[in-house]
Design a protein around this motif. Structure first.
Motif, mmCIF file in Angstrom:
data_model
loop_
_atom_site.group_PDB
_atom_site.id
_atom_site.type_symbol
_atom_site.label_atom_id
_atom_site.label_comp_id
_atom_site.label_asym_id
_atom_site.label_seq_id
_atom_site.Cartn_x
_atom_site.Cartn_y
_atom_site.Cartn_z
ATOM 1 N N ARG A 52 10.811 -20.124 -24.441
ATOM 2 C CA ARG A 52 11.147 -18.701 -24.333
ATOM 3 C C ARG A 52 10.224 -17.688 -25.145
ATOM 4 N NH1 ARG A 52 14.762 -19.050 -20.658
ATOM 5 N NH2 ARG A 52 16.600 -20.097 -21.026
ATOM 6 N N GLU A 53 9.230 -18.107 -25.639
ATOM 7 C CA GLU A 53 8.152 -17.652 -26.199
ATOM 8 C C GLU A 53 6.757 -18.461 -26.375
ATOM 9 O OE1 GLU A 53 9.083 -18.058 -31.037
ATOM 10 O OE2 GLU A 53 10.362 -16.740 -29.883
ATOM 11 N N PRO A 54 5.579 -17.671 -26.426
ATOM 12 C CA PRO A 54 4.493 -18.488 -26.252
ATOM 13 C C PRO A 54 4.209 -19.097 -27.561
ATOM 14 C CG PRO A 54 3.983 -16.212 -26.534
ATOM 15 C CD PRO A 54 5.483 -16.137 -26.351
ATOM 16 N N GLU A 55 3.375 -20.416 -27.409
ATOM 17 C CA GLU A 55 3.062 -21.096 -28.620
ATOM 18 C C GLU A 55 1.613 -20.826 -28.913
ATOM 19 O OE1 GLU A 55 3.518 -25.429 -27.867
ATOM 20 O OE2 GLU A 55 5.466 -25.212 -27.120
ATOM 21 N N ALA A 56 0.691 -20.241 -27.996
ATOM 22 C CA ALA A 56 -0.598 -20.051 -28.201
ATOM 23 C C ALA A 56 -0.790 -18.773 -27.294
ATOM 24 C CB ALA A 56 -1.406 -21.003 -27.948
ATOM 25 N N SER A 57 -2.146 -18.027 -27.571
ATOM 26 C CA SER A 57 -2.588 -16.987 -26.646
ATOM 27 C C SER A 57 -2.882 -17.543 -25.280
ATOM 28 C CB SER A 57 -3.742 -16.387 -27.175
ATOM 29 O OG SER A 57 -4.284 -15.597 -26.399
ATOM 30 N N PRO A 58 -2.227 -16.792 -24.206
ATOM 31 C CA PRO A 58 -2.660 -17.276 -22.961
ATOM 32 C C PRO A 58 -3.982 -17.300 -22.541
ATOM 33 C CG PRO A 58 -1.601 -15.116 -22.954
ATOM 34 C CD PRO A 58 -1.506 -15.652 -24.200
ATOM 35 N N GLY A 59 -5.121 -16.587 -23.125
ATOM 36 C CA GLY A 59 -6.205 -16.374 -22.763
ATOM 37 C C GLY A 59 -6.393 -15.151 -22.118
ATOM 38 N N PRO A 60 -7.613 -14.738 -21.624
ATOM 39 C CA PRO A 60 -7.864 -13.606 -21.117
ATOM 40 C C PRO A 60 -7.478 -13.647 -19.609
ATOM 41 C CG PRO A 60 -9.918 -14.524 -21.343
ATOM 42 C CD PRO A 60 -8.887 -15.091 -21.931
ATOM 43 N N ARG A 61 -7.456 -14.673 -18.871
ATOM 44 C CA ARG A 61 -7.121 -14.731 -17.662
ATOM 45 C C ARG A 61 -5.946 -15.958 -17.492
ATOM 46 N NH1 ARG A 61 -10.405 -13.338 -13.612
ATOM 47 N NH2 ARG A 61 -9.989 -14.835 -12.153
ATOM 48 N N VAL A 62 -5.073 -15.416 -16.503
ATOM 49 C CA VAL A 62 -4.033 -16.032 -16.446
ATOM 50 C C VAL A 62 -3.655 -16.457 -14.897
ATOM 51 C CG1 VAL A 62 -2.811 -15.565 -18.342
ATOM 52 C CG2 VAL A 62 -2.213 -14.371 -16.290
ATOM 53 N N PHE A 75 0.781 -18.450 -2.260
ATOM 54 C CA PHE A 75 0.005 -17.547 -2.776
ATOM 55 C C PHE A 75 -0.140 -17.671 -4.323
ATOM 56 C CE2 PHE A 75 4.185 -15.561 -3.808
ATOM 57 C CZ PHE A 75 4.076 -15.276 -4.951
ATOM 58 N N GLU A 76 -1.304 -17.294 -4.640
ATOM 59 C CA GLU A 76 -1.734 -17.181 -6.050
ATOM 60 C C GLU A 76 -2.339 -16.073 -6.674
ATOM 61 O OE1 GLU A 76 -3.797 -20.901 -8.459
ATOM 62 O OE2 GLU A 76 -5.237 -19.471 -8.037
ATOM 63 N N ILE A 77 -1.718 -15.645 -7.790
ATOM 64 C CA ILE A 77 -2.336 -14.557 -8.659
ATOM 65 C C ILE A 77 -2.949 -14.895 -9.533
ATOM 66 C CG2 ILE A 77 -0.411 -12.829 -7.766
ATOM 67 C CD1 ILE A 77 0.948 -12.929 -10.435
ATOM 68 N N ALA A 78 -4.244 -14.280 -9.756
ATOM 69 C CA ALA A 78 -5.184 -14.556 -10.975
ATOM 70 C C ALA A 78 -5.373 -13.182 -11.723
ATOM 71 C CB ALA A 78 -6.372 -15.058 -10.457
ATOM 72 N N LEU A 79 -5.094 -13.281 -12.970
ATOM 73 C CA LEU A 79 -4.919 -12.083 -13.575
ATOM 74 C C LEU A 79 -5.857 -11.959 -14.774
ATOM 75 C CD1 LEU A 79 -3.503 -9.187 -13.759
ATOM 76 C CD2 LEU A 79 -1.770 -10.415 -15.063
ATOM 77 N N VAL A 86 -0.235 -6.414 -19.334
ATOM 78 C CA VAL A 86 0.251 -6.607 -18.201
ATOM 79 C C VAL A 86 1.986 -7.232 -18.223
ATOM 80 C CG1 VAL A 86 0.311 -7.599 -15.643
ATOM 81 C CG2 VAL A 86 -1.371 -6.627 -16.706
ATOM 82 N N THR A 87 2.975 -6.461 -17.851
ATOM 83 C CA THR A 87 4.238 -6.928 -18.049
ATOM 84 C C THR A 87 4.721 -7.575 -16.807
ATOM 85 O OG1 THR A 87 5.159 -4.789 -17.957
ATOM 86 C CG2 THR A 87 4.713 -5.630 -20.045
ATOM 87 N N ARG A 88 4.270 -7.383 -15.592
ATOM 88 C CA ARG A 88 4.961 -7.473 -14.167
ATOM 89 C C ARG A 88 3.970 -7.303 -13.241
ATOM 90 N NH1 ARG A 88 9.007 -3.888 -14.453
ATOM 91 N NH2 ARG A 88 10.144 -5.089 -15.948
ATOM 92 N N VAL A 89 4.289 -8.398 -12.375
ATOM 93 C CA VAL A 89 3.257 -8.063 -11.144
ATOM 94 C C VAL A 89 4.020 -8.463 -9.840
ATOM 95 C CG1 VAL A 89 1.443 -9.077 -9.741
ATOM 96 C CG2 VAL A 89 1.291 -8.897 -12.231
ATOM 97 N N ARG A 90 4.133 -7.538 -8.917
ATOM 98 C CA ARG A 90 4.894 -7.737 -7.648
ATOM 99 C C ARG A 90 4.126 -7.871 -6.492
ATOM 100 N NH1 ARG A 90 8.305 -2.623 -9.447
ATOM 101 N NH2 ARG A 90 10.062 -3.586 -10.411
ATOM 102 N N VAL A 91 4.758 -8.922 -5.647
ATOM 103 C CA VAL A 91 3.932 -9.299 -4.498
ATOM 104 C C VAL A 91 4.890 -9.317 -3.289
ATOM 105 C CG1 VAL A 91 2.933 -11.374 -3.314
ATOM 106 C CG2 VAL A 91 2.141 -11.072 -5.877
ATOM 107 N N ALA A 92 4.495 -8.559 -2.318
ATOM 108 C CA ALA A 92 5.141 -8.593 -0.990
ATOM 109 C C ALA A 92 4.677 -9.501 -0.103
ATOM 110 C CB ALA A 92 5.154 -6.949 -0.570
ATOM 111 N N TYR A 93 5.448 -10.453 0.311
ATOM 112 C CA TYR A 93 4.894 -11.580 1.359
ATOM 113 C C TYR A 93 5.908 -11.598 2.446
ATOM 114 C CZ TYR A 93 2.708 -16.067 1.821
ATOM 115 O OH TYR A 93 1.967 -17.198 2.452
#
Length: 116
Positions: A52-62, A75-79, A86-93
């Motif tokens: 429900r919450e992060p244990e560590a920093s996710p790092g600069p790329r997810v 599909f894969e998103i790399a952010l 960034v709170t939300r990413v939408r992908v139309a497929y």
């Protein structure tokens, strides 16, 4: 320090199974939205991160990858998100639909609240 991706599963409104590869300290949930034959829209949570919450920093790329069991979605998103803004990413497929017409699915990938 960022942790390795985890794998989870879920099913959409039609019972199609999906695999989700996700960053455990970034991803909150993945939702899928589709248009119903009645013209209404249906949204379903495809996968929810059990943490429900992060244990560590996710790092600069997810990275988040979504794959359907029948192979119609992959599909894969790399952010790059060095400030965790960034709170939300939408992908139309587009997937094959009934009567040979394409159907558009919208996947919403939401992030966990960052560590304070």
């Amino acid at each position: 320090m960022a942790r390795h991706n985890r794998d989870g599963t879920g099913a959409d409104q039609g019972g199609i199974e999906y695999q989700v590869s996700y960053q455990p300290d970034w991803l909150k949930r993945v939702k899928v939205t589709r248009q119903l034959e009645s013209g209404r829209q249906s949204t379903k949570t495809l996968f929810r991160n059990p943490a429900r919450e992060p244990e560590a920093s996710p790092g600069p790329r997810v990275r988040t990858r979504v794959v359907s069991a029948d192979g119609s979605v992959d599909f894969e998103i790399a952010l790059a998100d060095p400030t965790a803004s960034v709170t939300r990413v939408r992908v139309a497929y587009e997937v094959p639909g009934a009567n040979g017409r394409a159907e558009e699915l919208e996947f919403t990938v939401e992030s966990l609240d960052p560590i304070d």
